[in-house]
Write a protein that holds these residues in place. Structure first.
Motif, PDB file in Angstrom:
ATOM      1  N   ALA A  30       0.744  -1.287  -0.075  1.00  0.00           N
ATOM      2  CA  ALA A  30       0.055   0.132   0.148  1.00  0.00           C
ATOM      3  C   ALA A  30       0.803   1.367  -0.171  1.00  0.00           C
ATOM      4  O   ALA A  30       0.610   2.235  -0.706  1.00  0.00           O
ATOM      5  N   LYS A  31       1.887   1.189   0.892  1.00  0.00           N
ATOM      6  CA  LYS A  31       2.812   2.259   0.949  1.00  0.00           C
ATOM      7  C   LYS A  31       3.555   2.511  -0.420  1.00  0.00           C
ATOM      8  O   LYS A  31       3.522   3.808  -0.876  1.00  0.00           O
ATOM      9  N   ALA A  32       3.920   1.520  -1.158  1.00  0.00           N
ATOM     10  CA  ALA A  32       4.685   1.642  -2.320  1.00  0.00           C
ATOM     11  C   ALA A  32       3.646   2.306  -3.200  1.00  0.00           C
ATOM     12  O   ALA A  32       4.031   2.803  -4.260  1.00  0.00           O
ATOM     13  N   GLU A  47       1.515   9.359  -5.878  1.00  0.00           N
ATOM     14  CA  GLU A  47       2.116  10.630  -5.632  1.00  0.00           C
ATOM     15  C   GLU A  47       2.763  11.046  -6.818  1.00  0.00           C
ATOM     16  O   GLU A  47       2.523  12.426  -7.175  1.00  0.00           O
ATOM     17  N   GLN A  48       3.460  10.133  -7.545  1.00  0.00           N
ATOM     18  CA  GLN A  48       4.217  10.690  -8.822  1.00  0.00           C
ATOM     19  C   GLN A  48       3.461  10.904  -9.929  1.00  0.00           C
ATOM     20  O   GLN A  48       3.639  11.777 -10.937  1.00  0.00           O
ATOM     21  N   PHE A  49       2.053  10.524  -9.838  1.00  0.00           N
ATOM     22  CA  PHE A  49       1.208  10.750 -11.127  1.00  0.00           C
ATOM     23  C   PHE A  49       0.552  12.081 -10.673  1.00  0.00           C
ATOM     24  O   PHE A  49       0.126  12.726 -12.070  1.00  0.00           O
ATOM     25  N   LEU A  92      -1.745   0.241 -15.019  1.00  0.00           N
ATOM     26  CA  LEU A  92      -0.729  -0.657 -13.972  1.00  0.00           C
ATOM     27  C   LEU A  92      -0.476  -2.164 -13.994  1.00  0.00           C
ATOM     28  O   LEU A  92      -1.712  -2.790 -14.557  1.00  0.00           O
ATOM     29  N   HIS A  93       0.536  -2.538 -13.782  1.00  0.00           N
ATOM     30  CA  HIS A  93       0.606  -4.220 -13.783  1.00  0.00           C
ATOM     31  C   HIS A  93       0.685  -4.707 -12.351  1.00  0.00           C
ATOM     32  O   HIS A  93       1.414  -4.096 -11.615  1.00  0.00           O
ATOM     33  N   ASN A  94       0.286  -5.817 -12.335  1.00  0.00           N
ATOM     34  CA  ASN A  94       0.435  -6.643 -11.074  1.00  0.00           C
ATOM     35  C   ASN A  94       0.093  -5.800  -9.803  1.00  0.00           C
ATOM     36  O   ASN A  94       0.661  -5.801  -8.645  1.00  0.00           O
ATOM     37  N   VAL A  95      -1.099  -5.321  -9.993  1.00  0.00           N
ATOM     38  CA  VAL A  95      -1.861  -4.740  -8.891  1.00  0.00           C
ATOM     39  C   VAL A  95      -3.245  -5.110  -8.698  1.00  0.00           C
ATOM     40  O   VAL A  95      -4.140  -5.220  -9.595  1.00  0.00           O
ATOM     41  N   ASP A  96      -3.547  -5.153  -7.560  1.00  0.00           N
ATOM     42  CA  ASP A  96      -5.061  -5.852  -7.352  1.00  0.00           C
ATOM     43  C   ASP A  96      -6.087  -4.569  -7.113  1.00  0.00           C
ATOM     44  O   ASP A  96      -5.714  -3.631  -7.149  1.00  0.00           O
ATOM     45  N   GLN A 130      -7.229   2.257  -3.447  1.00  0.00           N
ATOM     46  CA  GLN A 130      -6.552   3.121  -2.444  1.00  0.00           C
ATOM     47  C   GLN A 130      -5.874   4.211  -3.172  1.00  0.00           C
ATOM     48  O   GLN A 130      -5.870   5.438  -2.761  1.00  0.00           O
ATOM     49  N   MET A 131      -5.193   3.983  -4.477  1.00  0.00           N
ATOM     50  CA  MET A 131      -4.617   4.858  -5.120  1.00  0.00           C
ATOM     51  C   MET A 131      -5.649   5.987  -5.797  1.00  0.00           C
ATOM     52  O   MET A 131      -5.462   7.160  -5.651  1.00  0.00           O
ATOM     53  N   GLY A 132      -6.946   5.480  -6.064  1.00  0.00           N
ATOM     54  CA  GLY A 132      -7.939   6.228  -6.578  1.00  0.00           C
ATOM     55  C   GLY A 132      -8.285   7.190  -5.557  1.00  0.00           C
ATOM     56  O   GLY A 132      -8.534   8.590  -5.591  1.00  0.00           O
ATOM     57  N   ASP A 133      -8.325   6.819  -4.120  1.00  0.00           N
ATOM     58  CA  ASP A 133      -8.792   7.778  -2.904  1.00  0.00           C
ATOM     59  C   ASP A 133      -7.651   8.628  -2.725  1.00  0.00           C
ATOM     60  O   ASP A 133      -8.074   9.790  -2.479  1.00  0.00           O
ATOM     61  N   PHE A 134      -6.472   8.418  -2.985  1.00  0.00           N
ATOM     62  CA  PHE A 134      -5.412   9.165  -2.719  1.00  0.00           C
ATOM     63  C   PHE A 134      -5.573  10.300  -3.392  1.00  0.00           C
ATOM     64  O   PHE A 134      -5.722  11.759  -3.170  1.00  0.00           O
TER      65      PHE A 134
END
Length: 812
Positions: free
Chosen positions: A758-760, A766-768, A785-789, A795-799
């Motif tokens: 999650a942290k990674a 953040e880079q996006f 994105l690859h290899n992401v569930d 979580q990335m969308g919420d961020f």
């Protein structure tokens, strides 16, 4: 009316006692389930269970017999109740002669019973005879002193009994004049009129000819008498009531229905229909269940389901929306137990079957009624007067609505059902089922006729050892009799005696060999046909075999012992289930194989793990007790007095085998059984329940192992245990604790990994933020994105949403 009035139960006893005084053997009613008669679904006449006595395929217990037979006729279920004339259940009184007396005795017997015993007025009784039967006419006229104008001659349609080819003959019927109030008022009204004035009470069939099927009649050497008189009809006449529904015992059942529903008889026509339906159908159902029928979607089980569901719906029409039929069971039993004491013994079981079927139907009827109303509305919207067969089939297949129920509801709505289309869909379903059965294999010898002169095979496998000499009586190959076969032939061999147990009562057949100098026949299966011949099927491995040869017939002794272990364990399991679950438990089927068993039994709820463990403990405890297993051959009445358990619907002879286990005074198990058993429960070895499941409504199944098979299972489990302990580097005794510890460590590692991931991913998100592009005044970003569930994407969308509330991000 000036004759005496008798209750239905009184009339039954009067009839049977009268014929006992005339040298007849009184037999109890046969089961409603036909024995060895595939042509009948349910017994529908007094003579039906005696066909083989009439044809002399079997010897009757006496040449004069009398019975009161339970009968079910359901040819037009949807019309039962609309009038008071007919019911599905009735009892048929009968006296029968197998080559003993004939017309000169049968006619006076009937007349004497009706006038002297039942007390009916002679001037109200009218006999009829077949138009060409001068002998019967003469007996009525000259011997019984009935004036010629009171004897009616009718044609073949009314007064000649025949059913295809075989024994047949003229009959004489006796009618009772109930008086003008039951008549049609026509000046031509007389015996034979369709109105209710002249009611046929008794039918005496003189079986004196044989029909070859092409209209040629020859005189029989042994002439028979077959009579039938409806007990309820006799009671209608004796009690001078309008219909069978007004007879004392039947009306008492209707009164109970009224007490529950609040609806009363003879107040409104529609209400009367419902009351008659419920009264008749619960009578039929109680007797069918008592004889071993269970609700299902096939055969006689479907007849029972139709009766119960139609009765339940009529309860709803009377305003009773809850299950209620089971409350009437006690009244039905009370009115009939003097003649059928087994009803009281099975009361709790019968009540549970009725209640369970009611509850199952209640779970589907509301949904089904809604679909029915929708389908009905669709037909009406199109101006149609016929409810389609496809829709009727859907209601049957999905919601369990019997076709007569749908037809009845459609008729109430002013429509008819396309029965032809429904029947076609049902036939298609049957064909699919038949093909599935055929895929399981068929017995090519089933239809072979061996001739009455060939004796039945004598089974000597109980106590004569595993090998004995036997003579070859017949050989069957591809459905045809052969005199001789050579090596390589697949055949069925009939012996005069055998140690091989034929598949029966759930127990599989023995296997083994038939041996003679240079000849080896491997026996793979053994079946017993209706004539009592044992057919040993298999392959001739070496040499030749011909009819008349004497062979050494030997079974596989190890396999027999393994089967005996499983069969004896089945009896202990049955007793343990009754002890734990209740006396409503009855065997509904079984399969006994070498060291394996499958046991189906009646029970109406799921079984808890504790109940199953309790059953397991009881059986193993009784095995360890080392109880003696005692087999006795007893007269059936003596066996019943001892309390031996009989199978529902099974037909037994005068003498039965009784297998008991435990102390002589208080055995843990005592059953009628023709199978092979051990002599001590300790020889069963370890008993292990492998599974428990539901196989049908109200029927559960247990599969278990015994003996060597249980030991093999225990060894496999121990090997798995040691292997798992080795993997976890633990002592087997510490295995559970070690496994829990390992699972805890895995969970902790998984949580740490998820946090790191999650942290990674948030660092990546953040880079996006530097990659947004302006599109029509909006900040937009798209990334693959690859290899992401999906959870990480969320979580990335919420961020991103939190950091750029006005932006649009699409991540895939």
């Amino acid at each position: 009316m000036s004759h005496p009035s008798y209750g239905l139960n009184e009339l039954r006893e009067m009839f049977l006692s009268y014929f006992e005084s005339k040298g007849h053997l009184r037999l109890p009613s046969f089961s409603l389930i036909p024995h060895n008669d595939a042509s009948l679904l349910l017994i529908n006449a007094g003579m039906s269970p005696m066909k083989t006595w009439f044809t002399r395929e079997e010897e009757p217990p006496r040449n004069r017999v009398t019975t009161c037979q339970k009968c079910i006729r359901t040819g037009d279920i949807e019309n039962i109740g609309k009038t008071a004339r007919h019911g599905t259940y009735f009892e048929m009184l009968g006296n029968f002669s197998f080559g003993d007396y004939f017309k000169k005795e049968a006619i006076p017997f009937a007349w004497e019973f009706l006038t002297k015993v039942a007390g009916l007025e002679p001037d109200r009784l009218y006999p009829s005879v077949y138009q060409d039967d001068d002998e019967a006419f003469q007996i009525w006229n000259e011997d019984m002193h009935i004036p010629a104008q009171r004897i009616f001659r009718f044609g073949k349609e009314d007064n000649f009994w025949e059913h295809g080819s075989g024994p047949c003959g003229p009959c004489s019927e006796i009618y009772y004049d109930r008086g003008e109030k039951y008549g049609c008022g026509k000046p031509t009204c007389t015996v034979g009129c369709e109105c209710d004035r002249y009611i046929e009470v008794w039918n005496i069939v003189f079986s004196q000819f044989n029909n070859d099927g092409e209209g040629h009649y020859t005189e029989l050497t042994n002439k028979n008498i077959d009579t039938g008189m409806g007990l309820e009809r006799l009671a209608v006449v004796s009690q001078n009531v309008d219909s069978l529904f007004d007879v004392d015992t039947v009306m008492n059942i209707t009164n109970k229905v009224s007490e529950i529903t609040g609806a009363h008889y003879e107040q409104e026509a529609k209400t009367d229909v419902s009351l008659r339906v419920i009264t008749d159908h619960i009578r039929s159902s109680v007797f069918m269940i008592s004889d071993g029928v269970l609700p299902s979607n096939e055969g006689r089980g479907y007849v029972l389901r139709r009766l119960l569901r139609r009765a339940a719906r009529h309860g709803r029409l009377l305003g009773t929306d809850r299950p209620f039929l089971y409350e009437i069971v006690d009244t039905v039993i009370h009115e009939n137990e003097c003649a059928y004491p087994e009803l009281r013994q099975k009361q709790s079981y019968i009540t549970k079957v009725v209640r369970t079927e009611e509850e199952n139907f209640a779970n589907t009827i509301d949904g089904g009624m809604k679909i029915y109303e929708d389908l009905l509305s669709a037909h009406r919207a199109k101006g149609e007067k016929v409810f389609s067969g496809a829709d009727a089939f859907k209601l049957y297949d999905t919601f369990g609505f019997p076709i007569d129920l749908t037809a009845e509801m459609a008729e109430e709505a002013g429509m008819s059902v396309d029965r032809r289309a429904f029947d076609e869909l049902m036939e298609q379903q049957r064909v699919r089922a038949r093909k599935a059965r055929e895929a399981l294999g068929d017995l090519g010898w089933a239809g072979i006729e061996f001739g009455s002169e060939m004796p039945a095979t004598e089974f000597m496998g109980y106590d004569r050892g595993t090998v004995l000499d036997a003579k070859v009586l017949a050989i069957v190959v591809d459905g045809e009799l052969r005199d001789e076969i050579v090596a390589g032939a697949e055949a069925a061999v009939v012996l005069d005696r055998t140690p091989f147990y034929a598949e029966m009562g759930g127990q599989v057949a023995d296997r083994g060999q038939l041996l003679e100098h240079g000849m080896i026949f491997d026996v793979a299966d053994v079946q017993k046909n209706k004539g009592g011949k044992f057919l040993h099927t298999g392959v001739l491995k070496e040499g030749s075999l011909k009819v008349g040869d004497t062979v050494a017939a030997g079974i596989d002794p190890d396999r027999r012992r393994a089967i005996m272990r499983a069969h004896s364990a089945t009896h202990l399991l049955d007793a343990a289930l009754q002890a734990v679950l209740g006396d409503h438990v009855h065997q509904a089927g079984s399969l006994v194989e070498p060291d394996r068993l499958r046991f189906d039994f009646t029970h109406f709820s799921s079984i808890t793990a504790e109940e199953l463990n309790q059953v397991n403990r009881i059986v193993n405890s009784q095995i360890l007790e080392g109880y003696p297993v005692i087999t006795r051959v007893l007269p059936i009445e003596e066996a019943k007095k001892l309390g031996a358990t009989a199978l529902f619907g099974e037909k037994y002879g005068k003498v039965v085998r009784v297998v008991s286990m435990g102390d002589t005074d208080s055995p843990v198990s005592m059953e009628f059984c023709g199978g092979t058993h051990l002599d001590n429960t300790a020889k069963i070895g370890p008993f292990h329940i492998r599974s428990e499941s539901s196989v049908a409504s109200g029927v559960r199944r247990i599969e278990a192992t015994v003996g060597k098979e249980s030991l093999r299972t225990m060894n496999r489990n121990q090997e798995l245990l040691f292997h798992a302990a080795e993997i976890l580097k633990a002592n087997p005794a510490e295995l559970a604790e070690k496994a829990e510890q390992a699972m805890l460590e895995v969970r902790e590692l998984r949580q740490k990994l998820e946090k790191f991931t999650a942290k990674a991913s948030l660092g990546q998100a953040e880079q996006f933020l530097t990659s947004f592009k302006e599109v029509a005044g909006l900040k937009v970003i798209t990334k693959t994105l690859h290899n992401v569930d999906t959870n990480t994407l969320r979580q990335m969308g919420d961020f991103l949403r939190d950091k750029e509330p006005g932006g649009v991000a699409v991540l895939g």
